[in-house]
Design a protein around this motif. Structure first.
Motif, PDB file in Angstrom:
ATOM      1  N   ILE A 137       0.904  -0.967  -0.017  1.00 49.78           N
ATOM      2  CA  ILE A 137      -0.232   0.017  -0.455  1.00 49.78           C
ATOM      3  C   ILE A 137       0.790   1.160   0.145  1.00 49.78           C
ATOM      4  CG2 ILE A 137      -1.667   0.880   1.440  1.00 49.78           C
ATOM      5  CD1 ILE A 137      -2.934  -1.667   2.211  1.00 49.78           C
TER       6      ILE A 137
ATOM      7  N   ILE B   5      -8.101   3.554  -2.503  1.00 46.99           N
ATOM      8  CA  ILE B   5      -8.299   2.534  -1.577  1.00 46.99           C
ATOM      9  C   ILE B   5      -7.949   2.954   0.596  1.00 46.99           C
ATOM     10  CG2 ILE B   5      -5.794   2.088  -0.470  1.00 46.99           C
ATOM     11  CD1 ILE B   5      -6.337  -0.840  -2.560  1.00 46.99           C
TER      12      ILE B   5
ATOM     13  N   ASN C  66      -9.942   0.426  -8.669  1.00 47.34           N
ATOM     14  CA  ASN C  66      -9.699  -1.409  -9.098  1.00 47.34           C
ATOM     15  C   ASN C  66      -7.750  -1.386  -9.592  1.00 47.34           C
ATOM     16  OD1 ASN C  66     -11.870  -2.110 -10.033  1.00 47.34           O
ATOM     17  ND2 ASN C  66     -12.399  -1.845 -11.980  1.00 47.34           N
TER      18      ASN C  66
ATOM     19  N   LEU D 232      -5.837  -2.108  -6.701  1.00 42.40           N
ATOM     20  CA  LEU D 232      -5.983  -3.715  -6.865  1.00 42.40           C
ATOM     21  C   LEU D 232      -5.359  -4.162  -7.170  1.00 42.40           C
ATOM     22  CD1 LEU D 232      -9.779  -3.769  -5.256  1.00 42.40           C
ATOM     23  CD2 LEU D 232      -8.087  -4.427  -3.456  1.00 42.40           C
ATOM     24  N   ILE D 233      -5.212  -4.218  -8.773  1.00 42.62           N
ATOM     25  CA  ILE D 233      -4.767  -5.266  -9.616  1.00 42.62           C
ATOM     26  C   ILE D 233      -3.192  -4.659  -9.116  1.00 42.62           C
ATOM     27  CG2 ILE D 233      -3.947  -5.333 -11.754  1.00 42.62           C
ATOM     28  CD1 ILE D 233      -6.822  -4.346 -12.426  1.00 42.62           C
TER      29      ILE D 233
ATOM     30  N   LEU E 156      -1.573  -3.539  -6.569  1.00 39.29           N
ATOM     31  CA  LEU E 156      -1.078  -4.193  -4.842  1.00 39.29           C
ATOM     32  C   LEU E 156      -1.350  -6.004  -5.473  1.00 39.29           C
ATOM     33  CD1 LEU E 156      -4.154  -2.351  -2.538  1.00 39.29           C
ATOM     34  CD2 LEU E 156      -1.423  -2.779  -2.152  1.00 39.29           C
ATOM     35  N   ARG E 157      -1.986  -6.635  -5.934  1.00 39.91           N
ATOM     36  CA  ARG E 157      -2.239  -7.996  -6.282  1.00 39.91           C
ATOM     37  C   ARG E 157      -0.765  -8.254  -7.101  1.00 39.91           C
ATOM     38  NH1 ARG E 157      -4.780 -11.611 -10.674  1.00 39.91           N
ATOM     39  NH2 ARG E 157      -4.614 -13.795  -9.673  1.00 39.91           N
TER      40      ARG E 157
ATOM     41  N   LEU F 215       1.995  -8.423  -4.837  1.00 41.64           N
ATOM     42  CA  LEU F 215       1.914  -9.322  -3.097  1.00 41.64           C
ATOM     43  C   LEU F 215       2.560 -10.363  -3.693  1.00 41.64           C
ATOM     44  CD1 LEU F 215      -0.900  -8.144  -1.169  1.00 41.64           C
ATOM     45  CD2 LEU F 215       0.581  -8.731  -0.347  1.00 41.64           C
TER      46      LEU F 215
END
Lengths: 163, 193
Positions: free
Chosen positions: A112, A123, A152, A155-156, A158-159, A162
């Motif tokens: 983040i 977010i 969106n 989140l993409i 962050l994915r 990770l």
């Protein structure tokens, strides 16, 4: 004269939403020291405004909106100060930011903090502060569509971080 | 529904779209993995630690500091209002006194309009006969101004000022009483805690 109900309301705000508020500020500022300062400043602004708002429909949203404005004011000032004095703060070096002991959550926190400001703000306001998409859009002064697309993208990203 | 639409559907406000996204995730391993990642992110973001006592104190201390500040500024504001009232009252009284005697008013007006010594013939006021005999340019005119100024009765003005001073005292006492009341409330609140 300030009524007792104002004090009760003020106390209730911190009891119910204080932790979410602090988390939001910490994630926005990326360091505990600034978050503490902003927390206090938010308290001052809330106290000054609480008597003028006899019935707050959505206290959480109201509180988070004030806190976000405090952050924006602070951030604009801080940006100039750091440019002048040139002392960038190490976000992760502060011992208090190591609150999340869980490894997974620590990874998420790091991911983040790597996001750009617009993505991080969306977010954090949506998930940490618990604001709806509309409320987030109102606070940031952007359209709901922009909020959705930023959410969106965040989140993409962050994915990806990770993975 | 395609995989690239999955996230948009999942984050949509539309319940039907959300159901579609979940159904899609069940059948698609990539989206299922993405779903669990997003859930993890959301969970981490929504979790917030409870405030420390120091942080809570920081919040609650604002009430005390701001209350004291408010009462002090209120007292200052009362004092300013009272001073403003006195000044306004003095001006109004002065105007009233001048308006009571139109001849004097005209004279004062003329004097203010023409601060330089004027020929006695041009003046509208009638000086005393004895003085008229002695009049010289510039000299008699000054004595007439003094006469007009000292003949004004200040008793009403003094009475008004005394009343306003009493009002200030009352305001100050009232402000002090508010302070005391707030302190009592604060102490009561502390005792309740």
């Amino acid at each position: 004269m300030l009524g007792k109900s104002d004090q009760e309301q003020f106390r209730e705000l911190v009891d119910l939403h204080g932790s979410a508020l602090m988390s939001m500020l910490r994630r926005l500022c990326r360091n505990q020291h600034d978050a503490d300062d902003l927390f206090q400043e938010t308290a001052v602004r809330v106290w000054r405004n609480i008597s003028h708002c006899p019935k707050i429909r959505n206290p959480r949203s109201w509180l988070m909106t004030i806190a976000y404005r405090v952050f924006v004011d602070f951030y604009s000032k801080k940006k100039t100060i750091s440019t002048l004095e040139d002392f960038p703060e190490a976000a992760s070096s502060h011992p208090e930011t190591k609150a999340e002991k869980n490894e997974e959550s620590q990874n998420v926190q790091n991911a983040i903090s790597q996001l750009t400001d617009p993505l991080r703000q969306v977010i954090v306001l949506h998930y940490t502060a618990g604001l709806t998409l509309k409320e987030t859009a109102d606070v940031l002064g952007i359209s709901q569509g922009t909020v959705k697309s930023r959410l969106n993208s965040a989140l993409i990203k962050l994915r990806k971080c990770l993975k | 529904m395609k995989c690239d639409q999955y996230l948009a559907y999942l984050e949509s406000n539309n319940l039907f779209k959300k159901i579609l996204a979940r159904r899609h995730a069940r059948g698609c391993p990539d989206c299922r993995e993405a779903h669990s990642t997003f859930q993890n992110i959301k969970k981490t973001l929504s979790v917030s630690e409870s405030l420390t006592t120091q942080q809570k104190k920081l919040w609650l201390n604002v009430v005390q500091s701001e209350t004291v500040e408010t009462s002090e500024s209120g007292r200052r504001a009362n004092f300013k209002i009272a001073s403003g009232l006195i000044v306004t009252a003095c001006i109004l009284l002065g105007l009233f006194i001048v308006s009571q005697n139109p001849e004097e008013k005209q004279e004062v007006k003329q004097i203010t309009e023409n601060p330089k010594p004027v020929q006695p013939k041009e003046k509208t006021i009638v000086p005393h006969k004895k003085e008229k005999a002695k009049t010289e340019l510039g000299v008699t005119h000054v004595s007439e101004i003094e006469e007009v100024t000292f003949n004004v009765d200040f008793s009403d003005l003094k009475q008004e000022i005394a009343e306003l001073e009493r009002e200030i005292d009352t305001q100050m006492i009232h402000a002090q009483l508010i302070d005391v009341q707030k302190q009592v409330e604060k102490l009561l609140a502390e005792n309740q805690n």
